[in-house]
Design a protein around this motif. Structure first.
Motif, PDB file in Angstrom:
ATOM      1  N   LEU A 649       4.438  -1.042   5.405  1.00 25.46           N
ATOM      2  CA  LEU A 649       4.308  -1.624   4.070  1.00 25.46           C
ATOM      3  C   LEU A 649       2.976  -2.378   3.919  1.00 25.46           C
ATOM      4  O   LEU A 649       2.262  -2.158   2.934  1.00 25.46           O
ATOM      5  N   PRO A 650       2.610  -3.258   4.885  1.00 22.50           N
ATOM      6  CA  PRO A 650       1.296  -3.905   4.762  1.00 22.50           C
ATOM      7  C   PRO A 650       0.166  -2.872   4.706  1.00 22.50           C
ATOM      8  O   PRO A 650      -0.794  -3.046   3.955  1.00 22.50           O
ATOM      9  N   GLU A 651       0.332  -1.800   5.475  1.00 24.09           N
ATOM     10  CA  GLU A 651      -0.708  -0.772   5.488  1.00 24.09           C
ATOM     11  C   GLU A 651      -0.820  -0.120   4.120  1.00 24.09           C
ATOM     12  O   GLU A 651      -1.909   0.069   3.585  1.00 24.09           O
ATOM     13  N   ALA A 652       0.338   0.204   3.544  1.00 23.62           N
ATOM     14  CA  ALA A 652       0.335   0.831   2.221  1.00 23.62           C
ATOM     15  C   ALA A 652      -0.281  -0.114   1.202  1.00 23.62           C
ATOM     16  O   ALA A 652      -1.018   0.299   0.305  1.00 23.62           O
ATOM     17  N   ILE A 653      -0.001  -1.410   1.356  1.00 23.58           N
ATOM     18  CA  ILE A 653      -0.520  -2.390   0.410  1.00 23.58           C
ATOM     19  C   ILE A 653      -2.037  -2.500   0.520  1.00 23.58           C
ATOM     20  O   ILE A 653      -2.750  -2.554  -0.489  1.00 23.58           O
ATOM     21  N   ARG A 654      -2.533  -2.459   1.741  1.00 27.52           N
ATOM     22  CA  ARG A 654      -3.989  -2.460   1.932  1.00 27.52           C
ATOM     23  C   ARG A 654      -4.599  -1.212   1.317  1.00 27.52           C
ATOM     24  O   ARG A 654      -5.582  -1.261   0.583  1.00 27.52           O
ATOM     25  N   ARG A 655      -4.006  -0.083   1.650  1.00 29.62           N
ATOM     26  CA  ARG A 655      -4.553   1.195   1.234  1.00 29.62           C
ATOM     27  C   ARG A 655      -4.555   1.331  -0.283  1.00 29.62           C
ATOM     28  O   ARG A 655      -5.493   1.845  -0.877  1.00 29.62           O
ATOM     29  N   LEU A 656      -3.475   0.853  -0.902  1.00 31.68           N
ATOM     30  CA  LEU A 656      -3.371   0.994  -2.350  1.00 31.68           C
ATOM     31  C   LEU A 656      -4.080  -0.141  -3.077  1.00 31.68           C
ATOM     32  O   LEU A 656      -4.010  -0.240  -4.289  1.00 31.68           O
ATOM     33  N   GLN A 657      -4.772  -1.000  -2.295  1.00 29.23           N
ATOM     34  CA  GLN A 657      -5.547  -2.112  -2.867  1.00 29.23           C
ATOM     35  C   GLN A 657      -4.683  -2.974  -3.774  1.00 29.23           C
ATOM     36  O   GLN A 657      -5.049  -3.305  -4.901  1.00 29.23           O
ATOM     37  N   ILE A 658      -3.506  -3.290  -3.276  1.00 28.44           N
ATOM     38  CA  ILE A 658      -2.593  -4.146  -4.029  1.00 28.44           C
ATOM     39  C   ILE A 658      -2.831  -5.591  -3.613  1.00 28.44           C
ATOM     40  O   ILE A 658      -2.953  -5.894  -2.423  1.00 28.44           O
ATOM     41  N   ASP A 659      -2.911  -6.475  -4.602  1.00 34.47           N
ATOM     42  CA  ASP A 659      -3.096  -7.888  -4.298  1.00 34.47           C
ATOM     43  C   ASP A 659      -1.840  -8.435  -3.641  1.00 34.47           C
ATOM     44  O   ASP A 659      -0.760  -8.381  -4.230  1.00 34.47           O
ATOM     45  N   ALA A 660      -2.037  -8.953  -2.426  1.00 34.44           N
ATOM     46  CA  ALA A 660      -0.876  -9.507  -1.745  1.00 34.44           C
ATOM     47  C   ALA A 660      -1.335 -10.477  -0.677  1.00 34.44           C
ATOM     48  O   ALA A 660      -2.457 -10.388  -0.173  1.00 34.44           O
TER      49      ALA A 660
END
Lengths: 810, 126
Positions: A649-660
């Motif tokens: 999930l963190p990887e997907a969030i990084r990849r999708l450039q989601i603010d988190a």
């Protein structure tokens, strides 16, 4: 709560639109208002609609999580804190299995609800695991929350003494809020979701799923109204049933009674719908007997008056005496005397006419004065005698008349009634018949003596037999009266209740009409209110599973009471099927998220935070990407905190450039838990900027605007962080803070808002940055000016100084 | 047929047919082909752009980071996501399963959309 108010308006308007009969509409509104109002309405009273103020239950202010501090609890030994930004945004807490991250998620749930879904259904062995094994004493969880616009934070602390063995034995302290007011919303919206719970809930019974979803629709006032109607109907039905039961009892009782009124009452009670008016008439007629021939005959028999035996005997004596007197006269030759007197009177008349002379009858005697004198005195004497005989004859005639009348005395007795009254008379009737027959057996040529003897011998028995008949009839009438009186009283009471009962039955049909309408209206309203949730579910579902064959947009909550369920229309290759049956475990979890995320994020929920524990458990990579996007969407308006044990999930969030913001949880030996900020939006922009700044095989003028853009984004994110922290910390409402942030359109305005508290103070930005250091103003200008193509300093310098500036700004 | 299309067609063939010799390896092969389609189209896009030198850059991440500025934000987001997912899928990782046909189909459609989007932005084509 304005949703309830508008619900009442909806109900009201629909009642008007559907042209519901007044008496039914009144019941619906009364039931909506409450049980008392419903009873009043049924009693014919008017309904006071609830005032909006009464409906506006105290709703907690929007609530955000601030800090979760745990010690000696679950996987956490010495005190560890998770600090969250108390506003909308996405936070990931990442740690290996057993790192203690879930302890924080459970701590929040336990602090707010007093229990945890993960434990509630486990056995005691599992429940014992709540205390940390390494450093379990004292055990404390401490959760700080912030309400929108609330200056002071809310603090919920639960601590366990050394002897506590169950989580429920905690000592609780709550500052700044009433947890009781949260209990309902916590149950309704459950802002805590774990993958396991979701999988279990989504595949639980249809009614369980229904119960989990129905509260978000806020339909309780309508279901409560239906419950009120149902309750009152049950009472009425019970009463009607009781009256019916008593009717059967009465009927059985009356069937045992030998009485025509009882028989008629039985007939009436035996009707499917007893004729209450007929029963009323029957009870009213109870005093008069025209309806009962037996009673009428008895009544007439008793009423008839016949001469006493003495009267009859006197007539017989008179007759006897008169007859004897006449006989005596006859014995004295009264007939010869009469003839002689007549003869002498004729002879005297002859003498008067012809004077003295020989006797014309004997021829030897002589009619002269001396004869005349003698004969005249003889005639006088004879005439006296015959007058007495005439009187005796007259008396005999009178006595004979009286006796003749007496002989017809049986006609005074209403003998015709004897047969009718036979049931009441028994043997007395037969005896009377015999006596009457004997009485009538007198010959027409009977002598006065014979007649007198007949009266003397036959009348007293007949009179006696009649008296016996009268006594029997009177006794029968009395008994009939007594029998009836008791039953009549019971029947009267039942008649009263039955009339009430008829009223009750009309009420029941009114209530049924009200319920029918309410059910239809509730179904439509429910579908209408569910639609936005279903749409949201469908959107989430589509993101979690790209080629879904299950349409959540068609999700329905069907039925009520024992037949309630949630229906998901699904097709597999065009064939309709049950969604649940065709899904894998991972799909069920995704479905659970799709169904329950909208619930947790409903507008009606006061909880602006959402805790997801291990949602990616058994999810495919594509779904993890989808979930990251779903969370990104939710985090725009919610404080979303996700605990996860794997890196996807963190990887997907990084990849999708989601603010988190990503926290990493590390656990050393002895349950020492450390939290380390791993990534946040500021850091991500800086990382991207740094990556591009190092890409030397690209011309700098191509990279510079992009690197500067990332640097500006990092500065802006840092400013937003600071603005939110400071202002929300001061108790400014979240919406006001977001509004303020959105008014700052340029970077300068944003920095001004962060540093000077006013977006319009753009002129103060550079002086303020200079106070931090000359480099700060330089790098700010470098980032700004590059928009317009001016170049100053290397890209590495820009990224490095931006990183420093950002630290200063945060 | 241009480069991107030929790779996508080959990927479609792997997705829909049994290709002799590709048993068990087709998911990763398919991911490779789809990623190649994306990279080929990116190269075409940069070559036709105002900054053809970007296409020569070996860092794919840098190329993708620059895409929001020189193409647009939405295309960049989709391209970045697809490229990252395909890169992971096309490598054999320990303990990570091959992508499913459904995922590959989705990624293939994403790449096809990105290809179309990039061509629409290029000055000399379509």
């Amino acid at each position: 709560m304005d949703t309830d108010e508008s619900l009442l308006d909806l109900v009201f308007n629909r009642l008007a639109d559907d042209r519901v009969a007044d008496e039914v509409a009144t019941l619906v509104l009364a039931a909506y208002t409450g049980l008392d109002a419903l009873r009043a309405a049924l009693a014919g009273g008017s309904v006071d609609l609830p005032k909006p103020a009464d409906l506006a239950g105290a709703r907690p202010d929007p609530i955000y999580l601030d800090t979760i501090t745990v010690s000696g609890f679950r996987g956490v030994g010495p005190t560890a804190s998770l600090r969250l930004a108390p506003h909308a945004g996405l936070t990931l807490v990442v740690g290996r299995n057993g790192s203690g991250k879930s302890s924080f998620a459970e701590a929040v749930e336990l602090a707010l609800t007093g229990d945890s879904a993960r434990w509630a259904e486990r056995n005691s062995l599992f429940r014992e695991g709540w205390r940390n094994l390494h450093q379990g004493r004292p055990s404390t969880i401490d959760v700080v929350l912030r309400t929108d616009g609330g200056r002071a934070p809310i603090r919920v602390t639960r601590s366990w003494s050394d002897t506590a063995t169950e989580p429920g034995q905690a000592e609780s302290r709550v500052e700044g809020a009433d947890l009781n007011a949260w209990a309902g919303p916590l149950q309704t919206y459950r802002p805590f979701l774990t993958a396991n719970d979701l999988g279990r809930l989504i595949s639980s019974t249809p009614s369980g799923l229904f119960d989990a979803l129905a509260p978000i629709l806020g339909m309780e006032p309508i279901t409560d109204a239906d419950k009120n109607l149902l309750l009152v109907r049950r009472e009425l039905t019970e009463r009607v049933r009781e009256v019916k039961g008593r009717r059967e009892l009465l009927r059985a009782e009356l069937a045992q009674v030998d009485d025509d009124r009882a028989r008629r009452a039985v007939a009436i009670l035996g009707q499917r719908q007893p004729d209450l008016d007929a029963l009323d008439q029957l009870l009213g007629d109870a005093g008069t007997e025209h309806a009962d021939p037996v009673a009428a005959a008895c009544r007439r028999l008793v009423a008839a008056v016949v001469p006493d035996a003495d009267d009859a005997l006197r007539i017989a004596v008179d007759l006897d005496q008169a007859a004897r007197a006449v006989a005596e006269h006859e014995a004295h030759g009264v007939a010869a005397h009469q003839h002689l007197a007549a003869l002498l009177e004729q002879a005297l008349a002859y003498h008067d006419a012809h004077g003295d002379g020989p006797c014309p009858t004997c021829g030897t005697g002589r009619l002269d004065a001396s004869w005349r004198e003698r004969s005249a005195s003889t005639v006088a004497r004879l005439r006296t005698e015959t007058a007495a005989a005439d009187r005796a004859q007259q008396r005999l005639n009178d006595a004979r008349d009286a006796a003749r009348t007496m002989l017809g005395v049986d006609r005074l007795m209403p003998l015709a009634e004897l047969d009718t009254a036979a049931p009441a008379l028994g043997e007395a009737a037969a005896r009377l018949h015999a006596a009457v027959t004997a009485w009538r057996a007198v010959l027409p040529q009977a002598t006065p003596e014979q007649i007198a003897a007949h009266i003397r011998s036959a009348y007293p028995p007949m009179r006696q037999a009649y008296a016996a008949v009268q006594a029997a009839a009177a006794a029968w009438l009395q008994q009939r009266h007594d029998i009836w009186r008791e039953h009549a009283a019971k029947l009267q009471a039942w008649l009263h209740d039955a009339r009430e009962s008829a009223r009750d039955e009309r009420m029941i049909s009114r209530i049924n009409a009200a319920r029918d309408w309410l059910k239809k209206a509730a179904d439509e309203l429910r579908a209408q209110r569910l639609a936005p949730f279903a749409r949201q579910s469908q959107q989430i579902w589509e993101q979690l599973r790209q080629e879904s064959n299950v349409e959540l947009a068609g999700m329905r909550l069907d039925g009520s009471n024992n037949r309630r369920r949630v229906a998901f229309p699904a097709t597999v290759d065009g064939t309709a099927t049950s969604a649940m049956a065709v899904m894998s475990q991972g799909e069920l979890q995704a479905l659970g998220l799709a169904v329950f995320l909208p619930r947790a994020c409903a507008d009606g929920s006061p909880f602006k935070f959402l805790i997801l524990d291990d949602p990616v458990h058994s999810m495919d990579p594509a779904k993890v990407d989808g979930l990251a996007q779903v969370l990104d969407g939710l985090a725009r308006t919610r404080q979303v905190v996700v605990f996860t044990h794997d890196n996807r999930l963190p990887e997907a969030i990084r990849r999708l450039q989601i603010d988190a913001t990503i926290w990493e949880v590390l656990r050393r030996e002895g349950s020492v838990v450390e939290l380390r900020k791993n990534l946040d939006p500021v850091r991500r922009y800086l990382d991207d900027a740094a990556a591009l700044a190092k890409t030397h095989d690209l011309p700098e003028q191509v990279r510079r605007p992009v690197v500067a853009g990332f640097c500006r984004a990092a500065i802006e994110a840092a400013c937003h962080e600071r603005i939110r922290r400071e202002r929300i910390g001061r108790g400014e409402p979240h919406s006001a803070v977001e509004e303020l942030i959105s008014t700052a359109q340029t970077l300068t305005q944003t920095v001004a808002l962060a540093l000077a508290g006013d977006a319009r103070q753009g002129g103060s930005v550079l002086p303020a940055l200079n106070r931090i250091g000359g480099w700060a103003a330089d790098v700010f200008k470098a980032c700004q000016n590059n928009v317009h193509g001016a170049e100053r300093g290397s890209l590495e310098w820009m990224v490095d100084r931006t990183a420093r500036l950002v630290e200063e700004l945060r | 047929m241009s480069g991107a299309e030929s790779y996508l067609t080959a990927a479609d063939k792997l997705l829909t047919q049994l290709v002799p010799g590709a048993r068990g390896t087709w998911p990763r092969a398919c991911a490779w082909l789809i990623r190649l389609a994306l990279e080929t189209e990116l190269a075409v896009f940069w070559a036709k752009s105002r900054h053809p030198e970007i296409g020569a850059c070996r860092s794919r991440r840098a190329q993708l980071l620059l895409l929001p500025r020189y193409a647009n934000r939405e295309l960049a987001r989709r391209a970045t996501h697809a490229w990252a997912a395909l890169s992971r899928a096309s490598h054999h990782h320990s303990y990570e399963l091959a992508p499913t046909a459904t995922e590959l189909r989705h990624l293939r459609d994403e790449v096809a959309a990105v290809v179309t989007g990039l061509r629409r932005l290029s000055p000399t084509t379509g």
